[in-house]
Structures are given as C-alpha cells and as structure tokens.
Write an enzyme that holds these catalytic residues in place. Structure first.
Site, PDB file in Angstrom:
ATOM      1  N   HIS A  60       0.591  15.940  52.421  1.00 22.76           N
ATOM      2  CA  HIS A  60       1.534  16.440  51.419  1.00 22.76           C
ATOM      3  C   HIS A  60       2.173  17.735  51.908  1.00 22.76           C
ATOM      4  CE1 HIS A  60       2.306  17.043  46.812  1.00 22.76           C
ATOM      5  NE2 HIS A  60       3.314  17.490  47.548  1.00 22.76           N
ATOM      6  N   ASP A 274       1.121  21.327  50.826  1.00 23.08           N
ATOM      7  CA  ASP A 274       2.265  21.297  49.904  1.00 23.08           C
ATOM      8  C   ASP A 274       3.282  22.364  50.331  1.00 23.08           C
ATOM      9  OD1 ASP A 274       3.852  20.427  47.819  1.00 23.08           O
ATOM     10  OD2 ASP A 274       2.733  21.463  46.252  1.00 23.08           O
TER      11      ASP A 274
END
Length: 387
Positions: A60, A274
């Site tokens: 991610h 992220d």
C-alpha cells in the site's frame, strides 16, 4: 557457475540469524551453505558482519520521492521503483487513489508499462485499487465525487485495462452491493481488503466470510471499537484476516501497534507505508491525486480540511520504528514487511523468506539496520556508496 555468491553474511533463516553463503542463479536462491569457498561465481560479495534479510514488500503506497502514482508517467514509476529499492523494498503494489474513470485507466496503463520495463528497481507486484467502492462518511483523503456503489462491471473494465494486474482492492462493506462483490472478486483470486468504513459488526463479518482477506490501514478511516457495537474493528480483530498497519507513530500510537500484535499475532499484521509523493522529501506542499496536501513535521494532511492524507514513511524506517515501538527483535518484526505481505498476496511460495528455490529478493543491512544493498531477482539494484 553461480551468477552471484554472497559470502559470510548473517542470514535470517527460519527465524534465526546464522552465517551462510547464498548462491544465486537465474534470480533464484540455489544454495545456502556454511562455507562455499570452493564454489565458482561470476560475482562475489563479502557480507561479513552484515545482516541479510528477505526483501521488503509494500502492499500500500501512493508514491514517494516526488512521484504521485495517480499522476505518474511510466518514467516516473521507474524512478519510483529505484527509490523504493534504496529503502529495501524489493516488491510493491501501486496503489491508485479513487479518481475519475479516465484517470484510473491512464494510471493502470502507465503502471503496466512500468512493470514490463523495470530492470534496476523494486518489482511492481500488482495494482491496488483503493476504491472507488468506498463509504463517503469514512472517505479519508478520497474525493467524494468519484465514490460509488459496488460495481463488478466497472471492476472488470479496469481489470481488462490492467491485463489482470489488479490483485488487491479496498472495499467498504456497507456500500450497496459490497458483500456480493467481495464474494465475486475473492472467487477470482483478487485479494479484497475492507476499510474506509463505518460498517457494523455483522456487515463486516459477512464480507470476511465472503472472502475478504485484509483490513486497510487498520483503525484509520474506520469506525472505532465500541464495547456494545464492535463494528468493523471488532470483526477485524476477532477474525484471522490480515491487518495493514501504518507504523509511523502518527497514524497509530505505539501502544496500539503493540495491542494489534498481541491480539492478531506476529503472522497477521502487514506493515505498510501508505506513502505519498512527499516520502523522502522535506516538509512542504504536495499532491495526492487531485488533492493538495501540506506536510508539516513529516505529517501529511489535506489543505482543504486537515484530514490526514497518507504518510511520508518508508519501509526501512517502518522496520526500525517497529523495533522501537514493540521492543521486539529484528527477526520477529521483519515478518510484518516480508513473509506476511507475501502470504497475504499468495506469493509465499516464491517470496517473503530466504529459502532454496525462492526468488533472490534480499536486503543487506548494516550494524545500524540501514540498507546497504538491495537485490531483486538476483540483480543488485541498490548499493549504498556512502561510508
């Protein structure tokens, strides 16, 4: 004749560090021996005093080093892969934030081209669609204009553009049609992660029973646990699905990371970055898709409303943070960046640990756990030239 022989390194094998020589041919580990001085190799690398661990896998990320995936060209993505390799990442999923149909298809096309062209960076392992089937109430940094109900035909259109490269998707359990779509996609081998969600316990549990395998940035953009109404957090913590965790000290308090590990166990947490394009760069103003973001003290937030918008984290820093936050040994927390993401993506037969027959995706760490060398498929793609 070996393509590469890494000698005398402290190699992480079966949860323990032992001194081994690693022989590599055609991108695969072919030998692990205590002393292979009699073996011939085209290239030899003395790793005495260094730690050798499996390559990090980031499932991610939205970018780094000035590259925003939603706005990236193929050339940008190749540069991003090289940057990720410098952080110890050997494989990553390109995460596309919810965007227009046209922009999403364009992103997919650029990612597919980059995957085919990468020669000197971290490998693109697939595409992560973060949306568009997400809850507006828990949209986080997503643009509400492009959120929509679950739609298998739209997913199939994207998947056709990607030639099957989309292998991970975040879906909110409460959006219309989500449980059915989770079941359909899971049956096709797509890994479904639930998140950006205010789902109640029963709805979340239905999606998990329908095949959802992960929870996206657990606790963030998610209805929190209530002892009378456990909600999605309760379902995620109770079951054995994987939990993504952003270990930057901002998205999750260190105590929550310790609680996650105690609740889920070492084998069910996947450390993610992220990260956005600001990773590796100073504080300032950046983009995340169509949104403007301000980074202050390494913390990224939307200019429009102050919502936290991804991170500036890297995998190498995440590893050191995990050790600091938990007090656990390297050989324990390394699972969150290696074996666990490989297992979640069903790549455990080829990646995630150092074993004969597996891909030669390796990271050599110095005494301070800084990345000294990154090897992807037997090729040295990063070498720290600094003393």
């Amino acid at each position: 004749m070996l393509d590469l022989l890494i000698e005398k390194g402290n190699v992480l094998i079966n949860g323990r560090f032992e001194t081994f020589d690693i022989g590599i041919i055609n991108g695969k580990i072919v030998s692990l021996e205590k002393n292979s001085s009699d073996q011939k190799a085209f290239n030899r690398w003395n790793a005495a005093g260094k730690k050798i661990v499996p390559g990090f896998i980031d499932v991610h990320t939205h970018g780094g080093n000035g590259v925003d995936i939603n706005n990236a060209t193929t050339k940008d993505l190749l540069r991003l892969s090289r940057y990720f390799a410098a952080q110890g990442t050997t494989g990553w999923l390109a995460s596309i934030i919810t965007d227009t149909y046209e922009r999403t298809v364009q992103c997919i096309e650029q990612i597919c081209r980059a995957k085919a062209e990468i020669k000197d960076g971290a490998q693109i392992l697939g595409i992560h669609l973060e949306g568009p089937f997400l809850s507006e109430a828990y949209k986080g940094a997503m643009n509400r204009r492009w959120l929509r109900k679950a739609d298998n035909s739209l997913f199939e259109t994207y998947q056709k553009s990607a030639a099957g490269l989309i292998n991970y998707i975040t879906i909110s359990p409460e959006v219309e049609g989500a449980p059915e779509l989770v079941k359909e996609l899971s049956a096709k081998g797509v890994i479904v992660s639930i998140g950006h969600s205010g789902a109640d316990y029963e709805t979340a549990l239905t999606c998990i029973r329908n095949g959802a395998r992960s929870a996206t940035h657990t606790f963030n953009a998610m209805r929190l646990l209530d002892h009378h109404a456990p909600g999605i957090c309760g379902a995620v913590l109770e079951t054995d699905i994987f939990c993504e965790a952003i270990c930057d000290g901002k998205h999750l308090h260190p105590g929550i990371i310790r609680l996650l590990l105690k609740t889920k166990g070492l084998n069910r947490i996947v450390a993610i970055t992220d990260s956005i394009m600001a990773a590796g760069l100073p504080d300032g103003f950046y983009n995340l898709g169509v949104s403007r973001v301000q980074v202050s003290d390494g913390d990224a937030k939307l200019i429009s409303d102050g919502t936290r918008a991804g991170s500036t984290l890297t995998t190498s820093i995440a590893l050191r943070n995990l050790m600091t936050y938990t007090g656990r040994k390297l050989e324990e927390v390394i699972l969150l960046l290696t074996a666990n993401p490989a297992s979640m993506l069903n790549l455990g037969q080829h990646k995630g640990s150092i074993q004969i027959g597996k891909d030669a995706d390796l990271v050599i760490l110095d005494e301070l756990l800084r990345v000294e060398m990154t090897i992807v498929g037997g090729n040295v793609v990063y070498l720290n030239s600094k003393p």
